[in-house]
Design a protein around this motif. Structure first.
Motif, short mmCIF file in Angstrom:
data_model
loop_
_atom_site.label_atom_id
_atom_site.label_comp_id
_atom_site.label_asym_id
_atom_site.label_seq_id
_atom_site.Cartn_x
_atom_site.Cartn_y
_atom_site.Cartn_z
N THR A 1 88.43 45.17 52.08
CA THR A 1 88.67 42.95 52.19
C THR A 1 89.39 42.71 52.31
OG1 THR A 1 86.33 42.87 50.17
CG2 THR A 1 87.35 41.30 50.92
N ALA A 2 90.74 43.27 51.79
CA ALA A 2 91.83 42.87 51.91
C ALA A 2 92.49 43.31 53.32
CB ALA A 2 92.78 43.59 51.03
N PHE A 3 91.79 43.92 53.89
CA PHE A 3 92.43 44.84 54.96
C PHE A 3 92.11 43.72 56.27
CE2 PHE A 3 91.16 47.16 59.10
CZ PHE A 3 92.33 47.27 59.37
N MET A 4 90.64 43.73 55.39
CA MET A 4 89.50 42.76 56.85
C MET A 4 90.06 40.99 56.79
SD MET A 4 85.84 44.66 56.38
CE MET A 4 85.32 43.23 56.34
N THR A 5 90.56 40.57 55.55
CA THR A 5 91.20 39.71 56.13
C THR A 5 92.50 39.89 56.89
OG1 THR A 5 90.47 39.51 53.79
CG2 THR A 5 92.68 37.86 53.93
N ASP B 1 89.87 39.55 44.46
CA ASP B 1 91.50 38.96 43.79
C ASP B 1 92.23 39.97 45.15
OD1 ASP B 1 93.92 38.74 42.69
OD2 ASP B 1 92.86 39.07 40.92
N ILE B 2 92.47 39.89 46.28
CA ILE B 2 93.43 40.23 46.76
C ILE B 2 94.91 39.96 47.46
CG2 ILE B 2 91.43 41.18 48.14
CD1 ILE B 2 92.09 39.26 50.44
N ASP B 3 95.42 41.08 47.88
CA ASP B 3 97.03 41.12 47.70
C ASP B 3 97.67 41.67 49.05
OD1 ASP B 3 99.59 40.72 47.56
OD2 ASP B 3 99.85 41.79 46.39
N LEU B 4 97.56 40.01 50.14
CA LEU B 4 98.04 40.73 51.54
C LEU B 4 99.49 41.19 51.48
CD1 LEU B 4 96.33 37.69 53.63
CD2 LEU B 4 94.73 40.25 53.17
N THR B 5 100.16 41.00 50.11
CA THR B 5 101.39 41.80 50.76
C THR B 5 101.29 43.35 50.59
OG1 THR B 5 102.15 40.68 48.30
CG2 THR B 5 102.76 38.53 50.35
N ASP B 6 100.16 43.63 49.51
CA ASP B 6 100.31 45.30 49.49
C ASP B 6 100.02 46.08 49.70
OD1 ASP B 6 99.83 47.20 48.26
OD2 ASP B 6 98.45 46.80 46.23
N GLN B 7 100.96 46.69 50.90
CA GLN B 7 100.96 47.69 52.06
C GLN B 7 100.02 48.71 51.86
OE1 GLN B 7 104.47 47.57 54.00
NE2 GLN B 7 104.45 46.19 55.36
N GLU B 8 99.71 49.40 50.87
CA GLU B 8 99.32 50.47 50.53
C GLU B 8 97.73 50.32 50.36
OE1 GLU B 8 101.13 52.33 46.83
OE2 GLU B 8 103.21 52.87 48.51
N SER B 9 97.88 49.04 49.58
CA SER B 9 95.76 48.10 49.49
C SER B 9 95.74 48.43 50.72
CB SER B 9 96.38 47.27 48.50
OG SER B 9 94.62 46.21 49.05
N LEU B 10 96.16 47.76 51.76
CA LEU B 10 95.64 47.00 53.21
C LEU B 10 95.76 48.62 54.43
CD1 LEU B 10 97.92 44.24 54.34
CD2 LEU B 10 95.50 44.73 53.87
N GLN B 11 95.88 49.92 54.10
CA GLN B 11 96.49 51.16 54.24
C GLN B 11 95.57 51.80 53.60
OE1 GLN B 11 99.91 53.25 53.63
NE2 GLN B 11 101.29 51.83 54.42
N ARG B 12 94.45 52.17 52.96
CA ARG B 12 93.76 51.87 51.91
C ARG B 12 92.16 51.88 52.75
NH1 ARG B 12 96.75 51.74 47.16
NH2 ARG B 12 95.45 50.08 46.69
N GLY B 13 92.89 50.25 52.69
CA GLY B 13 91.25 49.15 53.13
C GLY B 13 91.42 49.52 55.15
N ALA B 14 92.34 50.56 55.81
CA ALA B 14 92.05 50.00 57.16
C ALA B 14 91.63 51.45 57.48
CB ALA B 14 93.82 50.46 57.63
N ARG B 15 91.78 52.90 57.08
CA ARG B 15 91.45 54.26 55.88
C ARG B 15 89.46 53.81 56.55
NH1 ARG B 15 95.01 56.51 53.03
NH2 ARG B 15 96.06 55.89 54.46
N LEU B 16 89.17 52.89 55.18
CA LEU B 16 87.68 52.93 55.33
C LEU B 16 87.13 52.64 56.79
CD1 LEU B 16 88.08 51.72 51.05
CD2 LEU B 16 86.72 53.69 52.53
#
Ligand code: HEC
Length: 241
Positions: free
Chosen positions: A197-201, A30-45
């Protein structure tokens, strides 16, 4: 073109995965590609846990900075370990032949993995490593049986055991049981894997969010244009009738 061919070849792979893995229920990512903070955390991982072995060679750091709402300096400081040029793509130093020798299979580039496998598959895969002493790295994976990848996030998740019912040839996966806790609770780890997963998507289709945004404006334009065209038509024809 090259990207397209890779995407097409990899698109056929989920079927192979299913054929080998039997039926394992995928968890919905259940990802949200407009949530930049989630994407940033994903990028860090991603840069900390994946980029040593896997590249994402179609992704440029400066494009990521722009899309994820970060400054280039922030990206340079926190997310760039493999290069110091912000215009570079996310490549790795490990030679493919070497990697194949170490792991049996070279870790594939992950640029389009979510398009090939689907986000749900990637999310489930990341949370499905379990202890299996018969494997070279001591772990196996329910959605990718006999996988060549070690459980690289064991520090975060800990180690889990998989329970199966049925006999050796027709075993049915029943569920996981955490036998050695990691730094994160199960909920925290799941949330972290959603971010990843959001970051990879996002990496699989970096323009997706922008495309949706532009799409909305195109529809608004068409709606306004329709009204104008209709009024113009009425104006033209009003003397004829
Ligand atoms: C120590 C090296 C290593 C690290 C670090 C690593 N992987 Fe892997 N990964 C591999 C190898 C090797 C394979 C190939 C497995 C196979 O084909 O049996 C693989 C396979 C995969 C696959 C499946 C690809 C396919 O064929 O569909 C995904 C998805 C994946 N890795 C994601 C990740 C993510 C996300 C991370 C970071 C959390 C990560 N990996 C970290 C070595 C690594």
């Amino acid at each position: 073109m090259k990207k397209l061919i890779i995407a097409l070849v990899m698109a056929a792979m989920p079927m192979l995965g299913f054929a080998a893995g039997g039926k394992v229920q995928l968890n919905h990512a259940d990802i949200d590609l407009t949530d930049q903070e989630s994407l940033q955390r994903g990028a860090r991982l991603f840069v900390n846990y994946c980029l040593n072995c896997h590249s994402a060679k179609y992704q440029r750091y400066n494009r990521m900075a722009r899309d994820l709402g970060m400054t280039e300096d922030e990206v340079k400081e926190n997310l760039m370990f493999a290069t110091d040029k912000i215009g570079d793509t996310m490549n790795i130093a490990m030679p493919e032949a070497q990697a194949a020798k170490w792991f049996g299979t070279a870790p594939p580039d992950l640029s389009v993995i979510t398009r090939a496998r689907g986000s749900d598959w990637v999310y489930t895969y990341l949370t499905s490593f379990y202890i299996d002493e018969k494997r070279p790295f001591g772990v196996n994976n329910t959605v990718f049986p006999d996988v060549g990848m070690p459980h690289v996030m064991w520090k975060l998740q800990g180690f889990q055991k998989a329970n199966f019912s049925g006999d050796e040839d027709h075993r049915v996966f029943e569920g996981f049981e955490l036998v050695e806790p990691g730094e994160m609770s199960a909920e925290e780890f799941d949330a972290a894997m959603l971010d990843l997963t959001a970051f990879m998507t996002y990496v699989g289709d970096p323009i997706q969010v922008e495309r949706h945004r532009i799409g909305v404006w195109v529809l608004i334009f068409i709606a306004i244009f329709f009204v104008l065209a209709y009024l113009l038509k009425k104006e033209y024809w009003k003397d004829v009738h």
